[in-house]
Design a protein around this motif. Structure first.
Motif, PDB file in Angstrom:
ATOM      1  N   HIS A 151       0.970  -1.355  -0.133  1.00 40.11           N
ATOM      2  CA  HIS A 151      -0.055   0.052  -0.062  1.00 40.11           C
ATOM      3  C   HIS A 151       0.890   1.159  -0.044  1.00 40.11           C
ATOM      4  O   HIS A 151       2.105   1.098   0.132  1.00 40.11           O
ATOM      5  CB  HIS A 151      -0.832  -0.086   1.234  1.00 40.11           C
ATOM      6  N   GLU A 152       0.292   2.414  -0.189  1.00 42.05           N
ATOM      7  CA  GLU A 152       0.813   3.708  -0.191  1.00 42.05           C
ATOM      8  C   GLU A 152       0.042   4.589   0.667  1.00 42.05           C
ATOM      9  O   GLU A 152      -0.897   5.155  -0.251  1.00 42.05           O
ATOM     10  CB  GLU A 152       1.461   4.075  -1.424  1.00 42.05           C
ATOM     11  N   GLY A 153       0.225   4.893   1.864  1.00 35.24           N
ATOM     12  CA  GLY A 153      -0.848   5.592   2.528  1.00 35.24           C
ATOM     13  C   GLY A 153      -2.221   5.095   2.379  1.00 35.24           C
ATOM     14  O   GLY A 153      -2.486   4.069   2.653  1.00 35.24           O
ATOM     15  N   ILE A 154      -3.125   6.058   2.160  1.00 34.05           N
ATOM     16  CA  ILE A 154      -4.487   5.594   1.789  1.00 34.05           C
ATOM     17  C   ILE A 154      -5.007   5.793   0.392  1.00 34.05           C
ATOM     18  O   ILE A 154      -5.989   5.803   0.039  1.00 34.05           O
ATOM     19  CB  ILE A 154      -5.559   6.407   2.744  1.00 34.05           C
ATOM     20  N   CYS A 155      -3.798   5.729  -0.374  1.00 32.77           N
ATOM     21  CA  CYS A 155      -4.152   5.983  -1.881  1.00 32.77           C
ATOM     22  C   CYS A 155      -3.968   4.401  -2.475  1.00 32.77           C
ATOM     23  O   CYS A 155      -3.909   3.451  -1.760  1.00 32.77           O
ATOM     24  CB  CYS A 155      -2.936   6.747  -2.619  1.00 32.77           C
ATOM     25  N   ASN A 156      -4.204   4.260  -3.791  1.00 37.99           N
ATOM     26  CA  ASN A 156      -4.033   3.040  -4.452  1.00 37.99           C
ATOM     27  C   ASN A 156      -5.761   2.361  -4.219  1.00 37.99           C
ATOM     28  O   ASN A 156      -6.417   2.584  -3.292  1.00 37.99           O
ATOM     29  CB  ASN A 156      -3.056   2.255  -4.132  1.00 37.99           C
ATOM     30  N   HIS A 157      -5.833   1.511  -5.073  1.00 34.46           N
ATOM     31  CA  HIS A 157      -7.248   0.785  -5.314  1.00 34.46           C
ATOM     32  C   HIS A 157      -7.444  -0.442  -5.738  1.00 34.46           C
ATOM     33  O   HIS A 157      -6.637  -0.799  -6.795  1.00 34.46           O
ATOM     34  CB  HIS A 157      -8.217   1.999  -5.850  1.00 34.46           C
ATOM     35  N   PHE A 158      -8.279  -1.358  -5.247  1.00 37.05           N
ATOM     36  CA  PHE A 158      -8.420  -2.351  -5.766  1.00 37.05           C
ATOM     37  C   PHE A 158     -10.185  -2.369  -6.092  1.00 37.05           C
ATOM     38  O   PHE A 158     -10.923  -1.842  -5.429  1.00 37.05           O
ATOM     39  CB  PHE A 158      -8.431  -3.648  -4.846  1.00 37.05           C
ATOM     40  N   SER A 159     -10.386  -3.231  -7.147  1.00 37.25           N
ATOM     41  CA  SER A 159     -11.902  -3.286  -7.571  1.00 37.25           C
ATOM     42  C   SER A 159     -12.173  -4.744  -8.255  1.00 37.25           C
ATOM     43  O   SER A 159     -11.364  -5.411  -8.592  1.00 37.25           O
ATOM     44  CB  SER A 159     -12.115  -2.423  -8.694  1.00 37.25           C
ATOM     45  N   VAL A 160     -13.577  -5.043  -8.126  1.00 38.83           N
ATOM     46  CA  VAL A 160     -14.165  -6.245  -8.640  1.00 38.83           C
ATOM     47  C   VAL A 160     -15.324  -5.757  -9.537  1.00 38.83           C
ATOM     48  O   VAL A 160     -16.335  -5.181  -9.048  1.00 38.83           O
ATOM     49  CB  VAL A 160     -14.613  -7.223  -7.498  1.00 38.83           C
ATOM     50  N   ARG A 161     -15.549  -6.455 -10.669  1.00 36.24           N
ATOM     51  CA  ARG A 161     -16.667  -6.068 -11.425  1.00 36.24           C
ATOM     52  C   ARG A 161     -17.595  -7.457 -11.001  1.00 36.24           C
ATOM     53  O   ARG A 161     -17.177  -8.638 -11.199  1.00 36.24           O
ATOM     54  CB  ARG A 161     -16.374  -6.341 -13.136  1.00 36.24           C
ATOM     55  N   LEU A 162     -18.690  -7.005 -10.598  1.00 32.56           N
ATOM     56  CA  LEU A 162     -19.711  -8.230 -10.122  1.00 32.56           C
ATOM     57  C   LEU A 162     -20.408  -8.812 -11.289  1.00 32.56           C
ATOM     58  O   LEU A 162     -20.445  -8.316 -12.470  1.00 32.56           O
ATOM     59  CB  LEU A 162     -20.869  -7.733  -9.344  1.00 32.56           C
ATOM     60  N   ASP A 163     -20.607 -10.317 -11.302  1.00 33.37           N
ATOM     61  CA  ASP A 163     -21.388 -10.936 -12.155  1.00 33.37           C
ATOM     62  C   ASP A 163     -22.743 -10.442 -12.164  1.00 33.37           C
ATOM     63  O   ASP A 163     -23.537 -10.603 -11.400  1.00 33.37           O
ATOM     64  CB  ASP A 163     -21.170 -12.336 -11.683  1.00 33.37           C
ATOM     65  N   SER A 164     -23.161  -9.441 -13.156  1.00 34.77           N
ATOM     66  CA  SER A 164     -24.333  -8.834 -13.282  1.00 34.77           C
ATOM     67  C   SER A 164     -24.732  -8.437 -14.813  1.00 34.77           C
ATOM     68  O   SER A 164     -23.829  -8.297 -15.372  1.00 34.77           O
ATOM     69  CB  SER A 164     -24.448  -7.546 -12.112  1.00 34.77           C
ATOM     70  N   ASP A 165     -26.029  -8.503 -14.696  1.00 35.95           N
ATOM     71  CA  ASP A 165     -26.399  -7.848 -16.093  1.00 35.95           C
ATOM     72  C   ASP A 165     -26.138  -6.514 -16.227  1.00 35.95           C
ATOM     73  O   ASP A 165     -25.908  -5.934 -17.473  1.00 35.95           O
ATOM     74  CB  ASP A 165     -27.928  -8.168 -16.275  1.00 35.95           C
ATOM     75  N   GLU A 166     -25.989  -5.835 -15.337  1.00 34.38           N
ATOM     76  CA  GLU A 166     -25.537  -4.299 -15.197  1.00 34.38           C
ATOM     77  C   GLU A 166     -24.231  -4.174 -14.742  1.00 34.38           C
ATOM     78  O   GLU A 166     -23.688  -4.962 -14.386  1.00 34.38           O
ATOM     79  CB  GLU A 166     -26.593  -3.658 -14.173  1.00 34.38           C
ATOM     80  N   GLU A 167     -23.624  -3.093 -15.114  1.00 29.12           N
ATOM     81  CA  GLU A 167     -22.251  -2.667 -14.630  1.00 29.12           C
ATOM     82  C   GLU A 167     -22.347  -2.344 -13.322  1.00 29.12           C
ATOM     83  O   GLU A 167     -22.501  -1.159 -12.916  1.00 29.12           O
ATOM     84  CB  GLU A 167     -21.910  -1.379 -15.809  1.00 29.12           C
ATOM     85  N   ARG A 168     -21.571  -3.234 -12.497  1.00 31.45           N
ATOM     86  CA  ARG A 168     -21.513  -2.975 -11.025  1.00 31.45           C
ATOM     87  C   ARG A 168     -20.076  -3.396 -10.564  1.00 31.45           C
ATOM     88  O   ARG A 168     -19.487  -4.402 -11.174  1.00 31.45           O
ATOM     89  CB  ARG A 168     -22.498  -3.684 -10.456  1.00 31.45           C
ATOM     90  N   TYR A 169     -19.507  -2.666  -9.626  1.00 29.93           N
ATOM     91  CA  TYR A 169     -18.224  -2.788  -9.382  1.00 29.93           C
ATOM     92  C   TYR A 169     -18.144  -2.453  -7.633  1.00 29.93           C
ATOM     93  O   TYR A 169     -18.849  -1.721  -7.199  1.00 29.93           O
ATOM     94  CB  TYR A 169     -17.341  -1.822  -9.873  1.00 29.93           C
TER      95      TYR A 169
END
Length: 250
Positions: free
Chosen positions: A26-44
């Motif tokens: 990590h670097e402080g409170i910066c940087n980020h992780f994400s997951v795209r959900l299995d969904s018909d709509e765009e959801r993260y």
């Protein structure tokens, strides 16, 4: 109400944050992780700005749509997180998971020019990333708009086999089809970069592995990569559950 798959994604992504903090990615409170959900709509799922990675739990994560609107959770999405991650997910549908860090040794390579800014095939661990790494050669400042996010993701869109992107003068983006696999790549990428940086510090010539051996070894590694990544991730999870104060080494 969230689905069972969303609950598992929340649990795994939150664990990845806490493990990454333990290993110093990590670097402080910066940087980020994400997951795209299995969904018909765009959801993260993505981390809210201002929460230290060591404190992220499944319920800490924000649920957002493709425009960055918060659908569930408390907090705000950092602009750079929104624009880098949404563009990265869209660039390669195989990449359900996108992990962006400025972890030290990998970031060192982004500070080097040309081909020196990627891992050479000089060690077994590096071969894991054979044919899977690329480099964005230009630093364009902070990704505070969609245009910069799309620029950074454009190489991934053109080369769907690429999972590791070194961003010049910036950091790395590691992507995969599961949290376990992406985190495993993150872990071994930083180890491989550390080995490489230490080798460079000797000032002596690097011993390259012959191309045919690289190709054969890469096939051996990729054959069991997902299974091994899952087992490693669960082993780390069990170690943390059994002893929350466990002192991981790296």
């Amino acid at each position: 109400m969230s689905s069972s798959s969303e609950q598992q994604d929340r649990k795994d992504l939150a664990l990845a944050f806490r493990l990454a903090e333990r290993f110093g990615f990590h670097e402080g409170i910066c940087n980020h992780f994400s997951v795209r959900l299995d969904s018909d709509e765009e959801r993260y799922l993505i981390n809210p700005y201002g929460v230290h990675w060591s404190r992220i739990q499944p319920e800490s994560l924000l649920l957002i749509d493709g425009d960055g609107q918060i659908l569930a959770g408390n907090g705000a999405v950092e602009d750079t997180a929104l624009f880098i991650h949404v563009a990265s997910h869209r660039a390669n549908p195989r990449h359900r998971v996108v992990l962006h860090t400025h972890m030290p040794y990998s970031t060192v390579l982004t500070m080097l020019d040309g081909d020196a800014g990627m891992l050479p095939m000089t060690h077994q661990t590096a071969i894991r990333f054979h044919g899977r790494q690329s480099r964005e050669p230009q630093f364009g400042g902070l990704a505070h708009d969609s245009e910069e996010g799309e620029r950074l993701a454009s190489r991934a869109a053109k080369s769907p086999e690429i999972d590791i992107m070194f961003l010049a003068n910036h950091g790395v983006v590691v992507s995969g089809n599961s949290v376990a696999l992406a985190f495993d790549d993150l872990y071994y990428l930083e180890r491989a970069c550390r080995q490489h940086v230490l080798a460079l510090q000797t000032g002596l010539p690097l011993k390259m592995i012959p191309d045919d051996v690289v190709q054969r070894t890469s096939q051996q590694i990729n054959r069991d990569l997902e299974e091994y990544a899952e087992q490693h991730f669960r082993a780390l999870e069990h170690a943390l559950e059994a002893n929350p104060d466990f002192n991981f080494t790296f």
